[in-house]
Design a protein around this motif. Structure first.
Motif, PDB file in Angstrom:
ATOM      1  N   SER A 138      60.103 -35.190  54.604  1.00 44.31           N
ATOM      2  CA  SER A 138      61.382 -35.887  54.699  1.00 44.31           C
ATOM      3  C   SER A 138      61.915 -35.874  56.132  1.00 44.31           C
ATOM      4  CB  SER A 138      62.394 -35.214  53.768  1.00 44.31           C
ATOM      5  OG  SER A 138      63.640 -35.846  53.858  1.00 44.31           O
ATOM      6  N   THR A 187      64.598 -42.241  50.576  1.00 39.12           N
ATOM      7  CA  THR A 187      64.829 -41.342  49.445  1.00 39.12           C
ATOM      8  C   THR A 187      66.291 -40.941  49.290  1.00 39.12           C
ATOM      9  OG1 THR A 187      64.276 -39.437  50.827  1.00 39.12           O
ATOM     10  CG2 THR A 187      62.492 -40.385  49.505  1.00 39.12           C
ATOM     11  N   GLU A 210      61.080 -40.462  53.225  1.00 40.65           N
ATOM     12  CA  GLU A 210      59.866 -39.698  52.961  1.00 40.65           C
ATOM     13  C   GLU A 210      58.765 -40.399  53.745  1.00 40.65           C
ATOM     14  OE1 GLU A 210      57.798 -36.523  51.007  1.00 40.65           O
ATOM     15  OE2 GLU A 210      59.937 -36.951  51.077  1.00 40.65           O
TER      16      GLU A 210
END
Length: 132
Positions: A24, A79, A106
């Motif tokens: 992330s 995300t 992500e």
């Protein structure tokens, strides 16, 4: 003089990127960018699940002066989006590296490799100094 966080990576288009958990990456605009834009009045965010590509637009930021594209520093899937910006876009002015973050992506592939291709804090400082 604008604030530059030493632990972040930067783009020449004035976005910052911070590695989070796993693959992330949190993304926002820099203090330099928000100063140049002036009072931010609207932020257009991408949809959750949207695919983004490094160097491509992922949304826009509108200020009293202009509308600017937000460019993704990495490729991957959105995300998380900072929904607080919809009602309080001025958070980008007040806390560009904190509450004013824009999205989390992500990364498709290795996040460390993706971030390694971005500017270091020192390289970004040289860039902004040359624009002053």
């Amino acid at each position: 003089m604008s604030r530059i966080q030493p632990d972040l990576r930067y783009t020449e288009e004035h976005e910052w990127a911070e590695k989070g958990e796993g693959q992330s990456v949190k993304i926002g605009i820099t203090d330099f960018a928000q100063q140049e834009l002036g009072d931010i009045v609207f932020v257009e965010l991408p949809s959750l699940g949207a695919k983004v590509a490094a160097g491509e637009s992922l949304g826009t930021i509108e200020s009293v002066k202009t509308v600017s594209d937000l460019f993704s520093p990495v490729s991957g899937t959105v995300t998380a989006v900072n929904d607080k910006l919809l009602d309080s876009p001025e958070l980008v002015n007040g806390e560009p590296y904190g509450a004013g973050w824009v999205v989390e992506v992500e990364v498709a592939g290795d996040a460390d490799e993706a971030l390694a291709s971005l500017l270091t804090a020192e390289a970004y400082r040289r860039l902004t100094d040359s624009l002053a």
